[in-house]
Motif scaffolding. Structure first.
Motif, PDB file in Angstrom:
ATOM      1  N   GLN A  17       0.822  -1.206   0.000  1.00 20.98           N
ATOM      2  CA  GLN A  17       0.000   0.000   0.000  1.00 20.98           C
ATOM      3  C   GLN A  17       0.859   1.260   0.000  1.00 20.98           C
ATOM      4  O   GLN A  17       0.603   2.213  -0.745  1.00 20.98           O
ATOM      5  CB  GLN A  17      -0.933  -0.007   1.210  1.00 20.98           C
ATOM      6  N   ARG A  21       1.091   3.880  -3.085  1.00 19.01           N
ATOM      7  CA  ARG A  21       0.688   5.261  -2.833  1.00 19.01           C
ATOM      8  C   ARG A  21       1.834   6.221  -3.154  1.00 19.01           C
ATOM      9  O   ARG A  21       1.630   7.282  -3.757  1.00 19.01           O
ATOM     10  CB  ARG A  21       0.261   5.433  -1.375  1.00 19.01           C
ATOM     11  N   GLU A 380      -7.040   8.875  -4.114  1.00 18.12           N
ATOM     12  CA  GLU A 380      -7.531   7.524  -3.831  1.00 18.12           C
ATOM     13  C   GLU A 380      -8.672   7.154  -4.766  1.00 18.12           C
ATOM     14  O   GLU A 380      -8.780   6.004  -5.195  1.00 18.12           O
ATOM     15  CB  GLU A 380      -7.985   7.437  -2.376  1.00 18.12           C
ATOM     16  N   PHE A 387      -6.294   0.506  -4.817  1.00 15.70           N
ATOM     17  CA  PHE A 387      -6.213   0.570  -3.361  1.00 15.70           C
ATOM     18  C   PHE A 387      -7.325  -0.235  -2.684  1.00 15.70           C
ATOM     19  O   PHE A 387      -7.136  -0.747  -1.591  1.00 15.70           O
ATOM     20  CB  PHE A 387      -6.255   2.035  -2.902  1.00 15.70           C
ATOM     21  N   ARG A 391      -6.548  -3.168  -0.015  1.00 16.29           N
ATOM     22  CA  ARG A 391      -7.157  -3.175   1.313  1.00 16.29           C
ATOM     23  C   ARG A 391      -7.883  -4.488   1.582  1.00 16.29           C
ATOM     24  O   ARG A 391      -7.779  -5.064   2.664  1.00 16.29           O
ATOM     25  CB  ARG A 391      -8.125  -1.996   1.427  1.00 16.29           C
TER      26      ARG A 391
END
Length: 531
Positions: A17, A21, A380, A387, A391
């Motif tokens: 993640q 990002r 996002e 993402f 998650r």
């Protein structure tokens, strides 16, 4: 072991993640403002509105479109060419941090401005009022005989030619205003000329070849027709080059071979993978072509493909294969020239102080614009699928590995039950000496807690060591599959503390049943077994 596995997996998934990002935010902004239209000419006013929102630190316009990039014999399709303002890009994007060529001096800060991207005196693209296509038809010339209402050529069998455009259908320069009518008229005129030529080729019966030649009519199918040699006497004094031979510089000059011409070209920042695929290095010249086959209809005109040459002024490596192989940055003014929308952009992008507040800032900009033709996206939302998948992966993998701790808790239950059965005599003696049920309950709860804390501590230590080993070893990944080249590990103290707390709580809950069983034993049951 369960705690170590869970802590390691949470660190690895958290690393994915963080890496994604970082890569996404390295080449993209935090918030975007887009328009439900291809004509975004009022972007400067929208930039002023976005700049006034609290939390926004920088705003810049951009364009992005798929293009074709080629260098020598190598071609890459589907490349995203992003037009940016060289003076504002460094304040919105982190691209300068990822530039590997030219390399930065040790300890030097990233450049505040990318030199060479914008040519001196460059201006925003002007929107052409009308682009007149020829398509092989010279519409500027007067209509040929038979195409403007004049008499048809001999042998046209009385067929009428298309009428000429009236004065109301032409501009002051004599060009037709209606493109489709003009094309239809020219095609009809060409068909009329073809029919006339075919009719004139058919000679009357008994006509001699000489008469046909004298009258300017020759039937090429007639074997009696005169024949000639197209090669001049003495042959040709020159020869055409073979396909693999290069034309002389004076016949077809190549700007990429002229150092002065290359130095005057606008600059471009290209991804390292794309540069390797095309064989490009710093200072090389390459061509970007709009992905149009033939002519494309735009507005009121047909527009041919646009090709522009650029030189490489920097090479970046974001570490994300999707960007390193498919992204090129050029000057905004140069990117606007690929389309006939003039000084228009795809949208504006901005950087905010706290990326966690990007969603709220995007909603605030929506409220201030109060116009249904604009819409905002945060970083996002722009990468929602990526993402969300990460998650969900982290949650599911953590849930599955948490089952290992649950299984270990059942082992604790079995161990404590065996201890209780083995210590019935001691429990009976304590009860006979006046120990309460709560005191007996706490004894076994403490024992289960000690087992849980000890195992959790050892597990967290083992997990930390495994994570450090993965970071030091740098486990390699296939970037074509995972988009990144090394296994990312992000050790977060909060996740380790959460894992340890969950493990201890599970162990304490597992000791409740055997502890209650021990506290409910009667002294007589323990003494009966002794007797």
């Amino acid at each position: 072991l369960g705690v170590a596995a869970l802590a390691t997996v949470m660190s690895v998934t958290g690393g994915f993640q963080s890496q994604f990002r970082e890569k996404v935010l390295g080449v993209n902004a935090h918030v975007l403002v887009l328009k439900y239209s291809s004509d975004f000419r009022e972007y400067r006013e929208v930039m002023r509105v976005a700049q006034s929102v609290p939390g926004v630190t920088a705003v810049a316009p951009f364009t992005i479109n798929p293009m074709m990039v080629n260098h020598n014999e190598r071609t890459a399709t589907g490349v995203l060419v992003k037009g940016v303002d060289p003076e504002l890009m460094t304040s919105v994007l982190d691209v300068p941090k990822h530039i590997i060529d030219p390399p930065l001096a040790p300890g030097a800060p990233p450049p505040k401005h990318i030199e060479g991207m914008r040519r001196p005196g460059a201006k925003p693209a002007a929107r052409p009022d009308f682009v007149w296509p020829t398509l092989g038809l010279d519409l500027d010339d007067p209509p040929p005989p038979g195409a403007s209402g004049s008499a048809a050529p001999p042998g046209a069998s009385g067929s009428a030619a298309p009428p000429a455009a009236s004065s109301a259908e032409r501009d002051p320069e004599g060009r037709p205003l209606n493109l489709l009518k003009a094309i239809e008229r020219e095609l009809a005129a060409a068909e009329a000329r073809r029919a006339a030529a075919a009719a004139s080729a058919r000679a009357p019966a008994g006509a001699s070849p000489a008469a046909k030649v004298a009258g300017g009519e020759v039937d090429v199918l007639d074997p009696r027709a005169p024949r000639g040699n197209i090669e001049p006497e003495g042959g040709y004094k020159s020869r055409l080059p073979d396909d693999d031979e290069e034309l002389p510089a004076d016949i077809l000059p190549d700007p990429c071979r002229d150092p002065a011409a290359v130095a005057a070209m606008p600059g471009a920042i290209i991804g390292v993978t794309l540069a390797n695929d095309l064989g490009l290095k710093l200072g090389d010249c390459f061509q970007i072509t709009s992905p149009t086959i033939g002519y494309s209809y735009s507005g009121s005109a047909l527009r041919p493909p646009v090709a522009k040459r650029f030189r490489v002024v920097a090479v970046f490596e974001a570490g994300f294969q999707q960007y390193d192989a498919k992204l090129v940055y050029v000057d905004l003014y140069e990117a606007q020239a690929f389309y006939d929308t003039g000084d228009s952009v795809t949208g504006i992008e901005m950087k905010v102080e706290d990326i966690g507040a990007a969603k709220g800032i995007a909603r605030e900009i929506d409220e201030r614009l109060k116009n249904g033709i604009y819409h905002t996206m945060d970083w996002e939302e722009l990468n929602h699928g990526l993402f969300t998948a990460l998650r969900i992966q982290q949650i599911l993998m953590s849930a599955v590995l948490a089952l290992i701790i649950v299984v270990a808790a059942f082992t604790v239950v079995a161990t404590l039950i065996m201890v209780v059965l083995d210590k019935k005599k001691e429990i009976a003696v304590l009860k006979a000496m006046g120990s309460t049920d709560d005191a007996i309950l706490r004894i076994f709860l403490y024992q289960g807690g000690i087992i849980g804390v000890t195992g959790t501590t050892l597990g967290l230590g083992l997990g930390y060591g495994v994570c450090k080993g993965l970071m030091a070893y740098g486990f390699r990944l296939d970037p074509k599959v995972y988009f990144i080249s090394r296994l990312p590990v992000d050790i977060r103290p909060v996740e380790f503390m959460l894992t340890g707390a969950i493990a201890v709580i599970i162990c304490l809950l597992a000791t409740v049943a055997p502890s209650l069983y021990a506290s409910w034993l009667r002294p007589t049951e323990g003494f009966r077994e002794v007797g």
